[in-house]
Design a protein around this motif. Structure first.
Motif, PDB file in Angstrom:
ATOM      1  N   ALA A   1       0.842  -1.195   0.000  1.00  0.00           N
ATOM      2  CA  ALA A   1       0.000   0.000   0.000  1.00  0.00           C
ATOM      3  C   ALA A   1       0.879   1.248   0.000  1.00  0.00           C
ATOM      4  O   ALA A   1       1.890   1.312   0.700  1.00  0.00           O
ATOM      5  N   GLY A   2       0.474   2.212  -0.812  1.00  0.00           N
ATOM      6  CA  GLY A   2       1.251   3.435  -0.968  1.00  0.00           C
ATOM      7  C   GLY A   2       2.242   3.380  -2.103  1.00  0.00           C
ATOM      8  O   GLY A   2       2.819   4.406  -2.481  1.00  0.00           O
ATOM      9  N   GLY A   3       2.441   2.203  -2.645  1.00  0.00           N
ATOM     10  CA  GLY A   3       3.391   2.034  -3.734  1.00  0.00           C
ATOM     11  C   GLY A   3       2.802   2.357  -5.091  1.00  0.00           C
ATOM     12  O   GLY A   3       1.663   2.824  -5.209  1.00  0.00           O
ATOM     13  N   SER A   4       3.590   2.073  -6.117  1.00  0.00           N
ATOM     14  CA  SER A   4       3.202   2.400  -7.482  1.00  0.00           C
ATOM     15  C   SER A   4       3.440   1.224  -8.414  1.00  0.00           C
ATOM     16  O   SER A   4       4.310   0.389  -8.172  1.00  0.00           O
ATOM     17  N   LEU A   5       2.644   1.197  -9.461  1.00  0.00           N
ATOM     18  CA  LEU A   5       2.833   0.243 -10.549  1.00  0.00           C
ATOM     19  C   LEU A   5       2.480   0.940 -11.846  1.00  0.00           C
ATOM     20  O   LEU A   5       1.640   1.843 -11.863  1.00  0.00           O
ATOM     21  N   ARG A   6       3.092   0.470 -12.920  1.00  0.00           N
ATOM     22  CA  ARG A   6       2.739   0.961 -14.248  1.00  0.00           C
ATOM     23  C   ARG A   6       2.328  -0.225 -15.102  1.00  0.00           C
ATOM     24  O   ARG A   6       3.135  -1.121 -15.345  1.00  0.00           O
TER      25      ARG A   6
ATOM     26  N   SER B   1       0.060   5.750  -5.171  1.00  0.00           N
ATOM     27  CA  SER B   1      -0.670   5.730  -3.899  1.00  0.00           C
ATOM     28  C   SER B   1      -1.664   4.580  -3.860  1.00  0.00           C
ATOM     29  O   SER B   1      -2.834   4.752  -3.503  1.00  0.00           O
ATOM     30  N   LEU B   2      -1.192   3.418  -4.229  1.00  0.00           N
ATOM     31  CA  LEU B   2      -2.075   2.265  -4.333  1.00  0.00           C
ATOM     32  C   LEU B   2      -2.632   1.864  -2.976  1.00  0.00           C
ATOM     33  O   LEU B   2      -1.954   1.983  -1.940  1.00  0.00           O
ATOM     34  N   LYS B   3      -3.877   1.387  -3.007  1.00  0.00           N
ATOM     35  CA  LYS B   3      -4.587   0.969  -1.808  1.00  0.00           C
ATOM     36  C   LYS B   3      -4.967  -0.507  -1.946  1.00  0.00           C
ATOM     37  O   LYS B   3      -5.105  -1.015  -3.065  1.00  0.00           O
ATOM     38  N   PRO B   4      -5.179  -1.179  -0.845  1.00  0.00           N
ATOM     39  CA  PRO B   4      -5.606  -2.587  -0.938  1.00  0.00           C
ATOM     40  C   PRO B   4      -6.863  -2.761  -1.788  1.00  0.00           C
ATOM     41  O   PRO B   4      -6.998  -3.793  -2.469  1.00  0.00           O
ATOM     42  N   GLU B   5      -7.740  -1.786  -1.769  1.00  0.00           N
ATOM     43  CA  GLU B   5      -8.966  -1.887  -2.566  1.00  0.00           C
ATOM     44  C   GLU B   5      -8.722  -1.735  -4.061  1.00  0.00           C
ATOM     45  O   GLU B   5      -9.648  -1.922  -4.859  1.00  0.00           O
ATOM     46  N   ASP B   6      -7.509  -1.433  -4.456  1.00  0.00           N
ATOM     47  CA  ASP B   6      -7.166  -1.429  -5.883  1.00  0.00           C
ATOM     48  C   ASP B   6      -6.809  -2.831  -6.384  1.00  0.00           C
ATOM     49  O   ASP B   6      -6.617  -3.015  -7.588  1.00  0.00           O
ATOM     50  N   THR B   7      -6.734  -3.777  -5.478  1.00  0.00           N
ATOM     51  CA  THR B   7      -6.443  -5.158  -5.864  1.00  0.00           C
ATOM     52  C   THR B   7      -7.519  -5.678  -6.805  1.00  0.00           C
ATOM     53  O   THR B   7      -8.706  -5.624  -6.492  1.00  0.00           O
ATOM     54  N   ALA B   8      -7.097  -6.176  -7.956  1.00  0.00           N
ATOM     55  CA  ALA B   8      -8.038  -6.647  -8.979  1.00  0.00           C
ATOM     56  C   ALA B   8      -7.247  -7.177 -10.166  1.00  0.00           C
ATOM     57  O   ALA B   8      -6.027  -6.991 -10.257  1.00  0.00           O
TER      58      ALA B   8
END
Length: 124
Positions: free
Chosen positions: A14-19, A85-92
């Motif tokens: 959480a808080g990290g980034s991905l592209r 600013s990824l959040k656990p709820e972005d998991t998909a």
């Protein structure tokens, strides 16, 4: 006909980034609106972001606005989404899609071609 292949998914805190990247093959990529959608098991697939063929218009779901940025490179037949600013709820599972219609559409029914998806997992 357009074939789409996503890449760049993975596990991040959480808080990290991905592209995420989506490579397109086929004709006339630059004529398509491109979108990103995501789906969690047991839930409906939802809109994330879209970009018009010229990149002049973008559209974001409220849940990702200010954190995600969609872009495209028509010379490389590619579309990207930078996720911060990824959040656990972005998991998909994240899907890339192409639409022959309109400008930065958010409706799934407007999209004609879909990739196989890439998993994004955000740990807390």
């Amino acid at each position: 006909q357009v074939q789409l292949v996503e890449s760049g998914g993975g596990l991040v805190q959480a808080g990290g980034s991905l592209r995420l990247s989506c490579a397109a093959s086929g004709r006339a990529f630059s004529r398509y609106t491109m979108g990103w959608f995501r789906q969690v098991p047991g839930k409906e697939r939802e809109f994330v972001a879209a970009i018009s063929w010229s990149a002049g218009n973008t559209n974001y779901a409220d849940s990702v606005k200010g954190r995600f940025t969609i872009s495209r490179d028509n010379a490389k037949n590619a579309v990207y989404v930078e996720m911060n600013s990824l959040k656990p709820e972005d998991t998909a599972v994240y899907y890339c899609a192409a639409s022959r219609y309109g400008s930065a559409n958010s409706r799934q029914d407007d999209y004609h071609y879909w990739g196989q998806g890439t998993q994004v997992t955000v740990s807390s």
